[in-house]
Write a protein that holds these residues in place. Sequence first.
Motif, short mmCIF file in Angstrom:
data_model
loop_
_atom_site.label_atom_id
_atom_site.label_comp_id
_atom_site.label_asym_id
_atom_site.label_seq_id
_atom_site.Cartn_x
_atom_site.Cartn_y
_atom_site.Cartn_z
N TRP A 147 -3.39 -33.47 -32.16
CA TRP A 147 -3.97 -32.16 -31.82
C TRP A 147 -5.41 -32.44 -31.36
O TRP A 147 -6.26 -32.81 -32.17
CB TRP A 147 -3.98 -31.22 -33.02
CG TRP A 147 -2.61 -30.80 -33.48
CD1 TRP A 147 -1.43 -30.96 -32.82
CD2 TRP A 147 -2.29 -30.14 -34.72
NE1 TRP A 147 -0.38 -30.45 -33.55
CE2 TRP A 147 -0.88 -29.94 -34.72
CE3 TRP A 147 -3.02 -29.71 -35.80
CZ2 TRP A 147 -0.21 -29.32 -35.77
CZ3 TRP A 147 -2.37 -29.08 -36.85
CH2 TRP A 147 -0.98 -28.89 -36.83
N LYS A 148 -5.64 -32.25 -30.07
CA LYS A 148 -6.96 -32.60 -29.54
C LYS A 148 -7.99 -31.52 -29.83
O LYS A 148 -7.67 -30.33 -29.85
CB LYS A 148 -6.85 -32.83 -28.03
CG LYS A 148 -6.09 -34.09 -27.68
CD LYS A 148 -5.99 -34.29 -26.20
CE LYS A 148 -5.17 -35.54 -25.89
NZ LYS A 148 -4.84 -35.65 -24.47
N HIS B 66 -3.94 -37.72 -36.22
CA HIS B 66 -2.62 -38.07 -36.75
C HIS B 66 -1.52 -37.24 -36.10
O HIS B 66 -0.40 -37.70 -35.94
CB HIS B 66 -2.60 -37.87 -38.27
CG HIS B 66 -3.67 -38.64 -38.98
ND1 HIS B 66 -3.65 -40.00 -39.11
CD2 HIS B 66 -4.81 -38.22 -39.59
CE1 HIS B 66 -4.72 -40.41 -39.77
NE2 HIS B 66 -5.45 -39.34 -40.06
N LEU B 67 -1.85 -35.99 -35.77
CA LEU B 67 -0.85 -35.08 -35.19
C LEU B 67 -1.04 -34.93 -33.68
O LEU B 67 -0.35 -34.14 -33.05
CB LEU B 67 -0.94 -33.70 -35.86
CG LEU B 67 -0.76 -33.71 -37.39
CD1 LEU B 67 -0.93 -32.31 -37.95
CD2 LEU B 67 0.61 -34.26 -37.76
N ASN C 209 -7.01 -33.30 -34.74
CA ASN C 209 -6.36 -34.10 -35.78
C ASN C 209 -5.61 -35.24 -35.09
O ASN C 209 -4.56 -35.03 -34.47
CB ASN C 209 -5.40 -33.24 -36.62
CG ASN C 209 -4.85 -34.00 -37.81
OD1 ASN C 209 -4.23 -35.05 -37.67
ND2 ASN C 209 -5.11 -33.49 -39.02
N TRP D 223 -1.20 -27.79 -29.13
CA TRP D 223 -0.99 -28.46 -30.42
C TRP D 223 0.49 -28.27 -30.76
O TRP D 223 0.92 -27.14 -31.04
CB TRP D 223 -1.87 -27.84 -31.52
CG TRP D 223 -3.34 -28.07 -31.33
CD1 TRP D 223 -3.93 -28.94 -30.46
CD2 TRP D 223 -4.40 -27.43 -32.03
NE1 TRP D 223 -5.30 -28.89 -30.58
CE2 TRP D 223 -5.62 -27.95 -31.54
CE3 TRP D 223 -4.46 -26.45 -33.03
CZ2 TRP D 223 -6.87 -27.53 -32.00
CZ3 TRP D 223 -5.70 -26.05 -33.50
CH2 TRP D 223 -6.89 -26.58 -32.99
N VAL E 176 5.04 -29.86 -35.83
CA VAL E 176 5.48 -31.15 -36.36
C VAL E 176 6.51 -30.98 -37.48
O VAL E 176 7.10 -31.96 -37.93
CB VAL E 176 4.28 -31.98 -36.89
CG1 VAL E 176 3.40 -32.45 -35.75
CG2 VAL E 176 3.47 -31.18 -37.90
N LEU F 138 -10.42 -27.67 -36.96
CA LEU F 138 -9.44 -28.34 -36.10
C LEU F 138 -9.88 -28.26 -34.64
O LEU F 138 -9.72 -29.22 -33.89
CB LEU F 138 -8.06 -27.69 -36.27
CG LEU F 138 -7.22 -28.18 -37.44
CD1 LEU F 138 -5.97 -27.32 -37.61
CD2 LEU F 138 -6.83 -29.64 -37.24
N GLY F 139 -10.44 -27.10 -34.27
CA GLY F 139 -10.94 -26.96 -32.91
C GLY F 139 -12.11 -27.90 -32.64
O GLY F 139 -12.26 -28.44 -31.54
#
Lengths: 199, 199
Positions: free
Chosen positions: A155-156, A152-153, A150, B155, B158, A145-146
Motif C-alpha cells: 500500500w503506497k 508489507h502489503l 505499508n 490499496w 489482502v 497509512l496515507g
Amino acid sequence: MESRAKHGFDGTQGAVNQGKSDLGRKPRSVSVHDIVLRLVALATTLVAAVVIGVAKQTKTVSIQLSPTGPSMPVPVVAKTAYSSAFVYFLVANVIACVYSAISLAISTAKRASRSNLPLLFSIVDIAMVALLFSGNGAAMTFGLLGAHGNSHLQWKKVCNVFEKFCFDVAVAGIVSMLGSLAYVLLVLLAIVSLHKRSP
Amino acid sequence: MESRAKHGFDGTQGAVNQGKSDLGRKPRSVSVHDIVLRLVALATTLVAAVVIGVAKQTKTVSIQLSPTGPSMPVPVVAKTAYSSAFVYFLVANVIACVYSAISLAISTAKRASRSNLPLLFSIVDIAMVALLFSGNGAAMTFGLLGAHGNSHLQWKKVCNVFEKFCFDVAVAGIVSMLGSLAYVLLVLLAIVSLHKRSP
C-alpha cells in the motif's frame, strides 16, 4: 439564595447550592468548568468536522498507460468520502458537536439544576468519549497509512502527492483530540465532584 | 456490621456500608457488578491480546517476476508486527488487561473500602475507555482496509489471501469491544451510584 461550594472541582453536577431544596435534593448550579469544557468540545468538534468535511485536493499526475507509450497527465482527487474511516470520524465529530451545543444550551439555561439531567449528561458524555476516541483511532490509522504506506502489503503512501489534504486531516485529528479530552475531563470532574459530595 | 444498599446500581464505589465510619466517610463494600465487570474486562482484553499477539499466517502465492517469465511460488507472511494499528491495539489491550487484574485483585480484597481508591479506579477506568476505543477504531480501520482495500488509493485487499489472519483480527476486535463496553459500564455505574448517594 445560592452559594457555590469552594472545596474542589465541579463536573457536570456542578457546585452545590447550599440553599433550599425543592425535590428532596440540594439543587445544583452549573459550574464554570462545565461551561468552559462544553464550549471547548463544541468549538473543537465543529472545527474538526468542518475541516475534514470540506477537505479535498485535486492534483494532476503523469501516468504511463503502457510500458512503451507516452505518459499522460491525469487529474487525481483526494476527498473524505473516499475513506470510510474519515467518514466515521466526520460523523462522530458532528454528533459530538450537536450534543455539545444542546448540553451547553441546557447547562447555561440552568434547567438541569433540579432534575436528573446532570446524570443524563454524564452518561452521554461517556458515550462521546467512546465515540470520539474510536473516530480518532480510525482517522489516525488511515492518516498514518496515507503518510507512510505499508510496504508489507504494497500500500503506497499518498501524502507525498496530497500534501494539503493530509495536512487538513492532521489538523482535524489534533483538534478533535482536544474535544475528546474535554469530554474525558467532563466525566472526570463529574465523578470527582460527586465523590466529594457523597457521604 | 455491613449491609448492602438495595436501591440501585453500584459501580466502582460499590454499595453503601451502613455501619460505622473510620475516616468520616461511610466505608463502602465492593459490589458484585464491579467484580463481574472487571472479570469480563480482564478476560476479554486477555483473549484479545493473546489472539492478536499470536496471529500469524504464511501463504505461498505465485508471483510473475517479469511479464514474459514464469511465475514462481513465493511465501508471504501476515503478522501483527507489520501494522502499527494492530501493535497499538495489542498494547492497549495488554495495558487494560494488567490494570483489570490489579483493580480486580484490590477490589476483591476490599482494600478500597475506606480509601480514595474507588475514585482512582474510576479515573483510570475512563482512561481505559479512551485507550481501548481508540485501539478498536485503529484495528477496525486496518482490518476493513485488509478486507475491502481502497480502490481510490489502489490499496488492494489482502484478506482473500490471509483469511485466517483476518478472522483472528475480527475475533480480537469483537472481544476487545466487549472489554471496552465493560469499562464504559464500570464508569456509568460508578456515576449512577454516586448520583444516588449524593445529597
